[in-house]
Structure formats: structure tokens, C-alpha cells
Design a protein around this motif. Sequence first.
Motif, PDB file in Angstrom:
ATOM      1  N   GLU A 197      50.880  44.800  42.545  1.00  0.00           N
ATOM      2  CA  GLU A 197      51.388  43.507  42.998  1.00  0.00           C
ATOM      3  C   GLU A 197      50.532  42.362  42.460  1.00  0.00           C
ATOM      4  O   GLU A 197      51.056  41.347  41.985  1.00  0.00           O
ATOM      5  CB  GLU A 197      51.403  43.464  44.519  1.00  0.00           C
ATOM      6  N   ALA A 198      49.210  42.518  42.513  1.00  0.00           N
ATOM      7  CA  ALA A 198      48.312  41.441  42.083  1.00  0.00           C
ATOM      8  C   ALA A 198      48.377  41.196  40.584  1.00  0.00           C
ATOM      9  O   ALA A 198      48.331  40.056  40.125  1.00  0.00           O
ATOM     10  CB  ALA A 198      46.879  41.767  42.495  1.00  0.00           C
TER      11      ALA A 198
ATOM     12  N   SER B  19      40.783  48.276  45.092  1.00  0.00           N
ATOM     13  CA  SER B  19      42.078  47.973  45.674  1.00  0.00           C
ATOM     14  C   SER B  19      42.836  49.278  45.817  1.00  0.00           C
ATOM     15  O   SER B  19      42.389  50.331  45.334  1.00  0.00           O
ATOM     16  CB  SER B  19      42.834  46.995  44.761  1.00  0.00           C
ATOM     17  N   ASN B  20      43.988  49.233  46.485  1.00  0.00           N
ATOM     18  CA  ASN B  20      44.841  50.417  46.447  1.00  0.00           C
ATOM     19  C   ASN B  20      45.898  50.222  45.356  1.00  0.00           C
ATOM     20  O   ASN B  20      46.032  49.145  44.780  1.00  0.00           O
ATOM     21  CB  ASN B  20      45.456  50.728  47.820  1.00  0.00           C
TER      22      ASN B  20
ATOM     23  N   ASP C 156      36.243  44.282  47.470  1.00  0.00           N
ATOM     24  CA  ASP C 156      37.444  44.990  47.914  1.00  0.00           C
ATOM     25  C   ASP C 156      38.454  43.929  48.315  1.00  0.00           C
ATOM     26  O   ASP C 156      38.270  43.228  49.311  1.00  0.00           O
ATOM     27  CB  ASP C 156      37.112  45.898  49.097  1.00  0.00           C
TER      28      ASP C 156
ATOM     29  N   LEU D  56      41.826  39.528  44.152  1.00  0.00           N
ATOM     30  CA  LEU D  56      41.441  40.633  43.272  1.00  0.00           C
ATOM     31  C   LEU D  56      41.304  40.140  41.837  1.00  0.00           C
ATOM     32  O   LEU D  56      40.337  40.475  41.138  1.00  0.00           O
ATOM     33  CB  LEU D  56      42.482  41.747  43.366  1.00  0.00           C
TER      34      LEU D  56
ATOM     35  N   SER E 173      40.433  40.222  53.550  1.00  0.00           N
ATOM     36  CA  SER E 173      41.266  39.079  53.199  1.00  0.00           C
ATOM     37  C   SER E 173      40.449  37.795  53.219  1.00  0.00           C
ATOM     38  O   SER E 173      39.298  37.768  53.664  1.00  0.00           O
ATOM     39  CB  SER E 173      42.436  38.965  54.175  1.00  0.00           C
TER      40      SER E 173
ATOM     41  N   GLU F 120      48.537  47.423  45.935  1.00  0.00           N
ATOM     42  CA  GLU F 120      47.955  46.086  45.830  1.00  0.00           C
ATOM     43  C   GLU F 120      47.638  45.725  44.385  1.00  0.00           C
ATOM     44  O   GLU F 120      47.814  44.575  43.971  1.00  0.00           O
ATOM     45  CB  GLU F 120      46.692  46.020  46.677  1.00  0.00           C
ATOM     46  N   LEU F 121      47.174  46.703  43.623  1.00  0.00           N
ATOM     47  CA  LEU F 121      46.855  46.439  42.219  1.00  0.00           C
ATOM     48  C   LEU F 121      48.102  46.040  41.440  1.00  0.00           C
ATOM     49  O   LEU F 121      48.094  45.066  40.680  1.00  0.00           O
ATOM     50  CB  LEU F 121      46.220  47.674  41.580  1.00  0.00           C
TER      51      LEU F 121
ATOM     52  N   SER G  66      42.760  42.103  47.505  1.00  0.00           N
ATOM     53  CA  SER G  66      44.139  42.255  47.046  1.00  0.00           C
ATOM     54  C   SER G  66      44.641  40.888  46.592  1.00  0.00           C
ATOM     55  O   SER G  66      43.977  39.865  46.790  1.00  0.00           O
ATOM     56  CB  SER G  66      45.026  42.812  48.166  1.00  0.00           C
TER      57      SER G  66
END
Length: 319
Positions: free
Chosen positions: A192-193, A185-186, A166, A172, A139, A189-190, A168
Motif C-alpha cells: 500500500e505504501a 512493515s508487513n 516500524d 514508511l 503510527s 502495508e508495504l 506504514s
Amino acid sequence: MARVVVLTPNPAVDVTYRVAQQLVGATVRVLGVQRRAGGKGINVVRVLRSLDVDALAVQPLGGATGEAIRNQLAEDEIAAVNIDAGQETRTTVAVVDDMEHPTLYAEPGGKLSSRVWVQLLDAIANHCEPGGFLVIAGSYPPGTTSNQIGSLVAEGRAAGAFVVVDASGPALIAAANAAAHLVKSNEEELLEASGSVNLESGISQLLTLGAGAVLISRGPAGLELVSADGARESQIGVPGVFGNPTGAGDAATAGLVSALLGGASQRTALRRAAITGAAAVLSPTAGEILPSDLAVLDARLDAFADQLPTPKDSSLHKT
């Protein structure tokens, strides 16, 4: 200069409480407490060391918690560039039992001054080298701008490093827009971003923005790696692995980087990432693996070879 430089923009002292059962609104007796230097980037460095890869940890630190991290890195003989943050470094608390996914309480940290950002850029310029790697993980402190994130990526690229981010959220997007060689990213998170409705459109958006490749972690389902040139690789997760998933993604990043650093193909690097991430799940502490577990997990993947995609001879990083 270092072959691998790992920047943790928002480090923390990670406190892990082990309990019999996580309960909300109740007094819960803590069975065990662990405190250690943390943040995604520091986790990556620890795993890289377990893989016999020398890496330099770069992070802003301040106050008593910052001093605790500084001392632990020194005790563990981890090479570090510690920049005075001018304020207290944050703390995170993870509550872990053997039944539910860990609960994480993460403090936001404090805004970094322009002086600190300049010193972070100087550390990248002074320690990254052509053909090496810059990993930026975790973060960002409150108030961080897209331009500041982009400047970290740009500095790494200017030094000739392969830049892995790495992240979010907006970070990202900023990393992709700055043309990071690889963004990770997971799946959640992808989506959402990017504001995308599905994985494919989210990946496409990051590649269109300028990312050289996108690596998506899907937990036990494995990993998906898509490059801007259209190359695509999928890797199932190692089956039958149970434990603490905290830090597994960081270990996967370390596994991928260590393989690419050694000249491995994209396919081999992705497999190494899956195996290293699984090894971290077996460890009770984030950012740790037992190297002896890697061969066992590798063999377990071979036992499920019929589920693996057909290997391709492609390379993501060339020196």
C-alpha cells in the motif's frame, strides 16, 4: 544515555475487550476488560525488558490518558522520558474472542506542536549513544510531515545509533528516504505504501530510496529481511502457534533488536524475531511474553529444520 531508545510518536491507552463472539450491529456482553499503556513502541520496550535489555521509552503524553500511561510506566519501573503533548493522549480499543482476528478501533490522536517535535529531537540527541539503537515504532499523529519523520531518523543517525523504524503508509517511505538503517512493515502495508504490485518491487523501492535494510513481517508465513548490499534472509514462522496476534510484530522487533545488540548474525537475529513474535501470540496481552516460552518455541522451530533456509554468516549491525 541508553543502549536502546524507543520512541512512540503516538502512544495510547490500549483497552482490550474480551467477548464470546465479535458481532456487528448487536449488543455484545464484555467478559473482561484490560487497560494498559500502549502504542507499538511501548510494547517493544516491555518485551525488551522481558529479554533483559534495558530500554528507555520516549513519548509525548497529555491529559488524563497521558497521566495514566505515565503512572503505569513508573509502576512498572520502565525508564521514560515523557514530553508534555499539551493535549489528551488517544485511546485504542481491541475486541478479542477465540474465533476471529481481533478488531481494533484506533483513535487518531492530536497534532503535535513544533515545541513537542523539538523536545522529541532533544530526547534522541541526549539519550542515544554510538553503537546503540533508536527504535521508532507505531503510527504518527495527524499532520505529521515527512520532514518531521526524517528529522527523527537523522537525529538518531547523528547520535551514532542504529535506527530501526516500524511504520506504514507515507511514514514508511519517509523513513526509507531518511536512510534509516532498517525499516519494518508487513506485506500489506508495504504494498500500500509503495504502490507496488508485488513484494519484490516494494522492497526494491525502499532500498533505492535509502533504507539500509527492509524487514517484512508475513504473519504465520514468517519474516523476510533484505539488505541494500544484496544479502537476503528468510525465516519461517513458528508452526502451530495460536492466540492473540496483537503486538506480535512489536515483540518480533524487540527480539531482533535484542539479538543484534548482542552481536548476533542476521540469520540468528531473524530467528530470534520469529520466536519472540510467536511468544507474544501466546500471551493474552499485547506487549508481553513469557521468557520461558522462548526455549519451547525455539525447539519447535528445530523440529521443522528441513523447512528453514540455509544459514548465512552475515551481520546487519556491528558495534
